[in-house]
Design a protein around this motif. Structure first.
Motif, PDB file in Angstrom:
ATOM      1  N   ASP A  48       0.861  -1.197   0.000  1.00  0.00           N
ATOM      2  CA  ASP A  48       0.000   0.000   0.000  1.00  0.00           C
ATOM      3  C   ASP A  48       0.896   1.245   0.000  1.00  0.00           C
ATOM      4  OD1 ASP A  48      -1.800   2.070   0.473  1.00  0.00           O
ATOM      5  OD2 ASP A  48      -2.986   0.914   1.927  1.00  0.00           O
ATOM      6  N   PRO A  49       1.345   1.664  -1.195  1.00  0.00           N
ATOM      7  CA  PRO A  49       2.290   2.794  -1.268  1.00  0.00           C
ATOM      8  C   PRO A  49       1.766   4.093  -0.660  1.00  0.00           C
ATOM      9  CG  PRO A  49       2.138   1.681  -3.393  1.00  0.00           C
ATOM     10  CD  PRO A  49       1.080   1.085  -2.512  1.00  0.00           C
ATOM     11  N   GLU A  50       0.466   4.365  -0.817  1.00  0.00           N
ATOM     12  CA  GLU A  50      -0.086   5.611  -0.280  1.00  0.00           C
ATOM     13  C   GLU A  50      -0.037   5.607   1.254  1.00  0.00           C
ATOM     14  OE1 GLU A  50      -1.803   3.712  -2.654  1.00  0.00           O
ATOM     15  OE2 GLU A  50      -1.144   4.986  -4.304  1.00  0.00           O
ATOM     16  N   ARG A  51      -0.489   4.520   1.846  1.00  0.00           N
ATOM     17  CA  ARG A  51      -0.462   4.434   3.306  1.00  0.00           C
ATOM     18  C   ARG A  51       0.979   4.458   3.823  1.00  0.00           C
ATOM     19  NH1 ARG A  51      -2.940  -0.407   7.181  1.00  0.00           N
ATOM     20  NH2 ARG A  51      -2.332   0.598   9.135  1.00  0.00           N
ATOM     21  N   ALA A  52       1.859   3.722   3.133  1.00  0.00           N
ATOM     22  CA  ALA A  52       3.268   3.685   3.556  1.00  0.00           C
ATOM     23  C   ALA A  52       3.896   5.078   3.483  1.00  0.00           C
ATOM     24  CB  ALA A  52       4.047   2.687   2.705  1.00  0.00           C
ATOM     25  N   ALA A  53       3.511   5.855   2.484  1.00  0.00           N
ATOM     26  CA  ALA A  53       4.027   7.217   2.367  1.00  0.00           C
ATOM     27  C   ALA A  53       3.566   8.087   3.532  1.00  0.00           C
ATOM     28  CB  ALA A  53       3.593   7.837   1.038  1.00  0.00           C
ATOM     29  N   LYS A  54       2.328   7.873   3.984  1.00  0.00           N
ATOM     30  CA  LYS A  54       1.758   8.683   5.060  1.00  0.00           C
ATOM     31  C   LYS A  54       2.207   8.232   6.451  1.00  0.00           C
ATOM     32  CE  LYS A  54      -2.533   9.594   2.564  1.00  0.00           C
ATOM     33  NZ  LYS A  54      -3.944   9.206   2.462  1.00  0.00           N
ATOM     34  N   GLU A  55       2.326   6.913   6.658  1.00  0.00           N
ATOM     35  CA  GLU A  55       2.485   6.391   8.008  1.00  0.00           C
ATOM     36  C   GLU A  55       3.860   5.822   8.341  1.00  0.00           C
ATOM     37  OE1 GLU A  55      -0.741   3.832   9.257  1.00  0.00           O
ATOM     38  OE2 GLU A  55      -2.146   4.844   7.884  1.00  0.00           O
ATOM     39  N   THR A  56       4.800   5.886   7.400  1.00  0.00           N
ATOM     40  CA  THR A  56       6.146   5.384   7.692  1.00  0.00           C
ATOM     41  C   THR A  56       7.170   6.474   7.374  1.00  0.00           C
ATOM     42  OG1 THR A  56       6.724   4.526   5.483  1.00  0.00           O
ATOM     43  CG2 THR A  56       5.403   3.066   6.931  1.00  0.00           C
ATOM     44  N   PRO A  57       8.367   6.333   7.880  1.00  0.00           N
ATOM     45  CA  PRO A  57       9.421   7.303   7.551  1.00  0.00           C
ATOM     46  C   PRO A  57      10.103   7.021   6.207  1.00  0.00           C
ATOM     47  CG  PRO A  57      10.245   5.705   9.135  1.00  0.00           C
ATOM     48  CD  PRO A  57       8.779   5.393   8.927  1.00  0.00           C
ATOM     49  N   PHE A  58       9.620   6.002   5.460  1.00  0.00           N
ATOM     50  CA  PHE A  58      10.307   5.566   4.249  1.00  0.00           C
ATOM     51  C   PHE A  58       9.896   6.336   2.996  1.00  0.00           C
ATOM     52  CE2 PHE A  58       9.670   1.617   6.867  1.00  0.00           C
ATOM     53  CZ  PHE A  58      10.883   1.717   7.524  1.00  0.00           C
ATOM     54  N   GLY A  59       8.793   7.047   3.030  1.00  0.00           N
ATOM     55  CA  GLY A  59       8.351   7.807   1.882  1.00  0.00           C
ATOM     56  C   GLY A  59       7.568   7.009   0.863  1.00  0.00           C
ATOM     57  N   GLY A  65      12.482  -7.759   2.966  1.00  0.00           N
ATOM     58  CA  GLY A  65      13.896  -8.109   3.105  1.00  0.00           C
ATOM     59  C   GLY A  65      14.232  -9.376   2.331  1.00  0.00           C
ATOM     60  N   PHE A  66      13.308 -10.346   2.367  1.00  0.00           N
ATOM     61  CA  PHE A  66      13.573 -11.598   1.661  1.00  0.00           C
ATOM     62  C   PHE A  66      13.498 -11.443   0.147  1.00  0.00           C
ATOM     63  CE2 PHE A  66      12.498 -13.659   5.821  1.00  0.00           C
ATOM     64  CZ  PHE A  66      13.772 -14.151   6.049  1.00  0.00           C
ATOM     65  N   LEU A  67      12.765 -10.455  -0.345  1.00  0.00           N
ATOM     66  CA  LEU A  67      12.808 -10.152  -1.779  1.00  0.00           C
ATOM     67  C   LEU A  67      14.203  -9.655  -2.142  1.00  0.00           C
ATOM     68  CD1 LEU A  67      11.912  -9.476  -4.651  1.00  0.00           C
ATOM     69  CD2 LEU A  67      10.765  -7.454  -3.761  1.00  0.00           C
ATOM     70  N   LEU A 100      20.165  -3.974   6.610  1.00  0.00           N
ATOM     71  CA  LEU A 100      20.642  -2.713   7.166  1.00  0.00           C
ATOM     72  C   LEU A 100      19.830  -1.482   6.758  1.00  0.00           C
ATOM     73  CD1 LEU A 100      24.447  -3.375   6.630  1.00  0.00           C
ATOM     74  CD2 LEU A 100      23.119  -3.701   8.723  1.00  0.00           C
ATOM     75  N   MET A 101      19.174  -1.543   5.586  1.00  0.00           N
ATOM     76  CA  MET A 101      18.464  -0.370   5.085  1.00  0.00           C
ATOM     77  C   MET A 101      17.268  -0.850   4.267  1.00  0.00           C
ATOM     78  SD  MET A 101      18.385   3.008   4.650  1.00  0.00           S
ATOM     79  CE  MET A 101      19.990   3.654   5.033  1.00  0.00           C
ATOM     80  N   PRO A 102      16.082  -0.264   4.519  1.00  0.00           N
ATOM     81  CA  PRO A 102      14.923  -0.635   3.705  1.00  0.00           C
ATOM     82  C   PRO A 102      15.119  -0.226   2.244  1.00  0.00           C
ATOM     83  CG  PRO A 102      14.282   0.824   5.521  1.00  0.00           C
ATOM     84  CD  PRO A 102      15.764   0.731   5.536  1.00  0.00           C
ATOM     85  N   VAL A 103      14.535  -1.014   1.363  1.00  0.00           N
ATOM     86  CA  VAL A 103      14.594  -0.746  -0.075  1.00  0.00           C
ATOM     87  C   VAL A 103      13.240  -0.170  -0.494  1.00  0.00           C
ATOM     88  CG1 VAL A 103      14.828  -1.773  -2.360  1.00  0.00           C
ATOM     89  CG2 VAL A 103      16.282  -2.583  -0.462  1.00  0.00           C
ATOM     90  N   PRO A 142      24.227  -0.078   2.771  1.00  0.00           N
ATOM     91  CA  PRO A 142      23.658  -1.101   1.891  1.00  0.00           C
ATOM     92  C   PRO A 142      22.338  -1.644   2.431  1.00  0.00           C
ATOM     93  CG  PRO A 142      25.463  -2.033   3.167  1.00  0.00           C
ATOM     94  CD  PRO A 142      25.408  -0.555   3.495  1.00  0.00           C
ATOM     95  N   ALA A 143      21.590  -2.269   1.540  1.00  0.00           N
ATOM     96  CA  ALA A 143      20.336  -2.917   1.938  1.00  0.00           C
ATOM     97  C   ALA A 143      20.621  -4.087   2.868  1.00  0.00           C
ATOM     98  CB  ALA A 143      19.571  -3.398   0.710  1.00  0.00           C
ATOM     99  N   LEU A 144      21.632  -4.865   2.511  1.00  0.00           N
ATOM    100  CA  LEU A 144      21.979  -6.012   3.364  1.00  0.00           C
ATOM    101  C   LEU A 144      23.419  -6.403   3.152  1.00  0.00           C
ATOM    102  CD1 LEU A 144      22.231  -9.001   1.791  1.00  0.00           C
ATOM    103  CD2 LEU A 144      19.800  -8.692   1.579  1.00  0.00           C
TER     104      LEU A 144
END
Length: 156
Positions: A48-59, A65-67, A100-103, A142-144
């Motif tokens: 849910d990109p819209e919700r993630a943009a509003k409710e997370t610090p990731f934008g 992570g497993f992807l 280490l870092m969200p993608v 890095p991501a991982l």
């Protein structure tokens, strides 16, 4: 000297060096959605990109992570070829793995491999240990980072 012995000797000379850097791959929302469906992990921070943009610090939505980890095989294809006498390569697992870092959806990733160890496992195979760093274009962190084991199997 056997193909296995030659491969071990050659590999041991490369311990501590970077042995490959893959091409870039874009992790877009479609890839994230397909992975979510395949793994039955449809948590909103991924799909849910819209919700993630509003409710997370990731934008926006972030990849699982497993992807990110699953792309390691693609990165390895870019960096490694079969050695003389080798009949197959087998994923043997991980010793260490840290996310280490969200993608964020739309990010470009690549894999960077550094050889840590290479030794005979038995009479027909060599166990190679590589540090895999999956980089996010434009990010210092890095991501991982993982210690990945690969088994190279040779004909007798």
């Amino acid at each position: 000297m056997s193909s296995l012995a030659t491969a071990i000797e050659t590999s041991q000379k490369l311990i501590g060096t970077e042995v490959g850097v893959s091409n870039w791959i874009t992790v877009d929302q479609k890839m994230i959605d397909e992975f979510a469906k395949t793994t039955h992990d449809e948590q909103w921070i991924h799909v849910d990109p819209e919700r993630a943009a509003k409710e997370t610090p990731f934008g926006g939505a972030i990849a699982h992570g497993f992807l990110t980890l699953s792309l390691a095989s693609r990165f390895a294809y870019d960096c490694f070829s079969m050695m003389e006498g080798q009949v197959m390569g087998i994923n043997y697992g991980m010793n260490k793995l840290r996310f280490l870092m969200p993608v964020v959806a739309g990010s470009r990733l690549r894999g960077r491999f550094t050889l840590v160890d290479a030794k005979a496992r038995d009479a027909t195979s060599m166990l190679r240990t590589n540090t895999l760093t999956i980089e996010i274009e434009g990010n210092e962190t890095p991501a991982l980072v993982a210690e990945w084991l690969g088994l190279a199997v040779f004909k007798d």
